[in-house]
Scaffold this active site. Structure first.
Site, PDB file in Angstrom:
ATOM      1  N   ASP A  92       9.586  -1.681  21.329  1.00  0.00           N
ATOM      2  CA  ASP A  92       8.487  -1.709  20.367  1.00  0.00           C
ATOM      3  C   ASP A  92       7.795  -3.054  20.197  1.00  0.00           C
ATOM      4  O   ASP A  92       7.155  -3.303  19.184  1.00  0.00           O
ATOM      5  CB  ASP A  92       9.049  -1.282  19.005  1.00  0.00           C
ATOM      6  CG  ASP A  92      10.260  -2.120  18.600  1.00  0.00           C
ATOM      7  OD1 ASP A  92      10.398  -3.242  19.112  1.00  0.00           O
ATOM      8  OD2 ASP A  92      11.052  -1.647  17.772  1.00  0.00           O
ATOM      9  N   GLU A 114      13.891   4.075  24.919  1.00  0.00           N
ATOM     10  CA  GLU A 114      14.094   3.988  23.454  1.00  0.00           C
ATOM     11  C   GLU A 114      12.846   4.513  22.727  1.00  0.00           C
ATOM     12  O   GLU A 114      12.303   3.896  21.807  1.00  0.00           O
ATOM     13  CB  GLU A 114      14.430   2.573  22.991  1.00  0.00           C
ATOM     14  CG  GLU A 114      15.064   2.528  21.607  1.00  0.00           C
ATOM     15  CD  GLU A 114      15.317   1.112  21.104  1.00  0.00           C
ATOM     16  OE1 GLU A 114      14.352   0.400  20.844  1.00  0.00           O
ATOM     17  OE2 GLU A 114      16.498   0.736  20.981  1.00  0.00           O
ATOM     18  N   GLU A 128       6.103  -3.523  14.881  1.00  0.00           N
ATOM     19  CA  GLU A 128       6.828  -2.677  15.835  1.00  0.00           C
ATOM     20  C   GLU A 128       6.568  -1.186  15.654  1.00  0.00           C
ATOM     21  O   GLU A 128       6.494  -0.441  16.635  1.00  0.00           O
ATOM     22  CB  GLU A 128       8.335  -2.958  15.748  1.00  0.00           C
ATOM     23  CG  GLU A 128       8.751  -4.307  16.346  1.00  0.00           C
ATOM     24  CD  GLU A 128       8.642  -5.467  15.368  1.00  0.00           C
ATOM     25  OE1 GLU A 128       8.175  -5.253  14.223  1.00  0.00           O
ATOM     26  OE2 GLU A 128       9.019  -6.590  15.738  1.00  0.00           O
ATOM     27  N   HIS A 205      15.659 -12.360  11.530  1.00  0.00           N
ATOM     28  CA  HIS A 205      14.442 -12.809  12.209  1.00  0.00           C
ATOM     29  C   HIS A 205      13.210 -11.989  11.873  1.00  0.00           C
ATOM     30  O   HIS A 205      12.108 -12.374  12.224  1.00  0.00           O
ATOM     31  CB  HIS A 205      14.639 -12.799  13.732  1.00  0.00           C
ATOM     32  CG  HIS A 205      14.700 -11.420  14.324  1.00  0.00           C
ATOM     33  ND1 HIS A 205      13.589 -10.769  14.803  1.00  0.00           N
ATOM     34  CD2 HIS A 205      15.721 -10.559  14.487  1.00  0.00           C
ATOM     35  CE1 HIS A 205      13.940  -9.573  15.257  1.00  0.00           C
ATOM     36  NE2 HIS A 205      15.221  -9.417  15.070  1.00  0.00           N
ATOM     37  N   ARG A 207       9.888 -10.303  10.971  1.00  0.00           N
ATOM     38  CA  ARG A 207       8.612 -10.838  10.508  1.00  0.00           C
ATOM     39  C   ARG A 207       8.342 -10.465   9.038  1.00  0.00           C
ATOM     40  O   ARG A 207       7.845 -11.286   8.277  1.00  0.00           O
ATOM     41  CB  ARG A 207       7.506 -10.267  11.412  1.00  0.00           C
ATOM     42  CG  ARG A 207       6.150 -10.863  11.281  1.00  0.00           C
ATOM     43  CD  ARG A 207       5.242 -10.264  12.346  1.00  0.00           C
ATOM     44  NE  ARG A 207       5.467 -10.842  13.651  1.00  0.00           N
ATOM     45  CZ  ARG A 207       4.726 -11.812  14.196  1.00  0.00           C
ATOM     46  NH1 ARG A 207       3.704 -12.300  13.545  1.00  0.00           N
ATOM     47  NH2 ARG A 207       4.999 -12.286  15.396  1.00  0.00           N
ATOM     48  N   HIS A 238      17.845 -17.725  15.087  1.00  0.00           N
ATOM     49  CA  HIS A 238      16.741 -17.350  15.976  1.00  0.00           C
ATOM     50  C   HIS A 238      15.930 -18.599  16.281  1.00  0.00           C
ATOM     51  O   HIS A 238      15.836 -19.510  15.463  1.00  0.00           O
ATOM     52  CB  HIS A 238      15.868 -16.314  15.251  1.00  0.00           C
ATOM     53  CG  HIS A 238      15.074 -15.445  16.156  1.00  0.00           C
ATOM     54  ND1 HIS A 238      13.813 -15.766  16.545  1.00  0.00           N
ATOM     55  CD2 HIS A 238      15.375 -14.266  16.749  1.00  0.00           C
ATOM     56  CE1 HIS A 238      13.358 -14.811  17.338  1.00  0.00           C
ATOM     57  NE2 HIS A 238      14.281 -13.885  17.482  1.00  0.00           N
TER      58      HIS A 238
END
Ligand code: UDP
Length: 382
Positions: A92, A114, A128, A205, A207, A238
Site C-alpha cells: 500500500d 497483500e 495507504e 512510524h 504518518r 525508524h
C-alpha cells in the site's frame, strides 16, 4: 517484474521473488524505487536479492506528490525497455500506487500481493488506504492474504475469479528467518538477552501519529521506564527524522531505554521472539508477533488487520499517553491479562504463501492450476 520500495515491501516480496526465481517457467526482474533507502538495502541483503534496476527516488523531505512523480518517470523507461508480462507490487505504499498505474497505462497486467486490506477510513492509514484502493482498481490478479481480505474485495465488486487467498508472505519470511537463529550484533542486546530481563519492544512510524501523538508516545515510554526500572524498553528507531525528533528527547538519559538504529530483519525477528510485550503502530509487526505468541498493543485507532484482534492477541489502544501506560502496566502486573493475550496464533499465514502466489500467477498466464486457498481455520493454535 517486481517493483518495491520500502522495508516492509522488501520483506513481503522476498519469498515470492525467490519462488519465481526458482520456478523454471518464470523469470524474475526486480526493480527497487528506493523509497526507504538504507532499510530497503538491508532487507535485500538478508534475503540475498540484488535488484536488477534501482530508480533511487529517495530524497529527504520530499512530498508524496514528488515521490509519485519520480516513480512514474523512473519506472516508465524500464517498462518500455523490459516489457514484462506482468508487474507485481505488494501492499500500500506510494511506490505501489504509482507503479501499478504506470503498468496499467502500458497495458501490463498488475498482480497485487497483500490485496484487499481495508481499514474503512480513507484518511487512516494515510495515504495507504487510498493507495490500496487505487491498486485494486487496476489489478488483474489480487493475491489476498486472508478470507477477510478477499471478502473486502468482493464487497467492492472485484471479480471472484481474479482473487486467490494465499496467506501473507510475511509469515513465510518470518518462519524462514527465525529458523536461521541470527545473533544480535549489538553487545547491549546480547547483554539484555543474557540477563533474562523483561523486554518491552517498541516501534512507531505511522504518518498519522507524527507530531503531538508521537510526543505522547515518548512521554508514555518515559513513565513506563521509570515505573519498571528492571524492564528493558527497546526501540529500533525508524530513520525518519520526524519520528526521531518526537520520541528521542523524551527518553534520553534513561538507563533502561535502548534506542537502536533500524535492525536487520534477522536480528529484529530475534528481538520479537525475546520481547515480553510488543507496542507498535506497524502493520507487519502486527502480523508477525502473534505468530510468535507475543501480546501486541497497537497504537492506532483502527486496523486493516482485524484477524489477530479477533483472535485476542492484538489490542488497539490508540496513542493516548495515559492509555498506553495503563495498557502496558496491566500486561506487566496482571498475569491473567497477560496469559490471555500471549498465545501463538497464525491467522495471517502458514509459511506457504509464496507457492500459492506463484501458482496463481502461472494460472493467470494460462499455465497450471492454482493451489487451494489458505484457510486460517486449519491452523493449529497453541
Ligand atoms: N522490521 C525490521 N527491523 C526493524 C523494525 C522492523 O526488519 O528495526 C521489520 C518488521 O519485522 C516488519 C517490517 O519491518 O516485517 C515492518 O516495517 P514497518 O513497521 O516499517 O512498516 P509497516 O509494516 O507498518 O508498513
Amino acid at each position: 517484474m517486481t517493483v518495491y520500495g520500502t522495508r516492509p515491501e522488501a520483506i513481503k516480496v522476498a519469498p515470492v521473488v525467490k519462488a519465481i526465481g526458482a520456478n523454471g517457467d518464470l523469470s524474475s526482474v526486480t526493480v527497487v524505487t528506493g523509497q526507504h533507502r538504507e532499510m530497503l538495502d538491508q532487507v535485500n541483503e538478508v534475503f540475498g536479492i540484488t535488484p536488477d534496476h534501482d530508480l533511487d527516488v529517495f530524497a529527504h523531505g520530499q512530498t508524496l506528490n514528488v515521490l509519485m512523480a519520480r516513480v512514474f518517470c523512473g519506472l516508465d523507461p524500464v517498462l518500455e525497455d523490459q516489457r514484462p508480462d506482468a508487474l507485481l507490487v505488494q501492499g500500500d505504499t506510494s511506490t505501489v500506487a504509482a507503479a501499478s498505474i504506470a503498468a496499467f497505462y502500458r497495458q501490463i497486467p498488475v498482480v497485487h500481493l497483500e490485496a484487499g486490506l481495508r481499514s474503512g477510513n480513507i484518511l487512516s492509514p494515510f495515504p495507504e488506504e487510498a493507495n490500496r484502493k487505487i491498486t485494486t482498481q487496476v489489478a488483474r490478479l489480487h493475491l489476498a492474504p486472508t478470507a477477510t481480505s478477499k471478502a473486502n474485495l468482493l464487497a467492492e465488486n472485484v471479480d471472484p475469479d481474479t482473487v486467490a487467498v494465499t496467506g501473507n508472505t510475511v509469515i513465510d519470511a518470518l518462519l524462514h528467518t527465525v529458523g536461521e537463529h541470527i545473533p544480535f550484533s549489538d553487545p547491549r542486546l546480547r547483554d539484555i538477552e543474557d540477563s533474562g530481563r523483561r523486554v518491552l519492544l517498541v516501534t512507531t512510524h505511522r504518518r498519522e501519529n507524527w507530531g503531538g501523538a508521537m510526543e505522547g508516545v515518548g512521554r508514555a515510554l518515559r513513565r513506563l521506564a521509570e515505573r519498571y526500572p528492571d524492564t528493558a524498553i527497546i526501540m529500533p528507531a525508524h530513520r525518519n527524522p520526524i519520528v526521531r525528533e518526537a520520541i528521542l528527547p523524551q527518553v534520553e538519559n534513561l538507563d533502561n531505554v535502548l534506542v537502536t538504529e533500524p535492525m536487520p530483519y534477522g536480528e529484529f525477528t530475534r528481538l520479537m521472539s525475546l520481547a515480553t510485550v510488543v507496542l507498535t503502530d506497524s502493520g507487519g509487526v502486527q502480523e508477525e508477533a502473534p505468530s510468535l505468541g507475543k501480546p501486541v498493543l497497537v497504537m492506532r485507532e483502527n486496523t486493516e488487520r482485524p484477524e489477530a484482534v479477533e483472535a485476542g492477541t492484538v489490542r488497539l489502544i490508540g496513542t493516548d499517553e495515559e492509555r498506553i501506560v495503563d495498557q502496558v502496566s496491566t500486561l506487566f502486573d496482571d498475569s491473567s491479562a497477560f496469559e490471555s493475550m500471549a498465545r501463538a496464533v497464525n491467522p495471517y499465514g502458514d509459511g506457504k504463501a509464496a507457492g500459492r502466489c506463484v501458482a496463481a500467477i502461472k494460472q493467470m498466464f494460462g499455465s497450471g492450476e492454482r493451489l487451494p486457498d489458505f484457510d486460517a481455520s486449519q491452523q493449529r493454535w497453541n
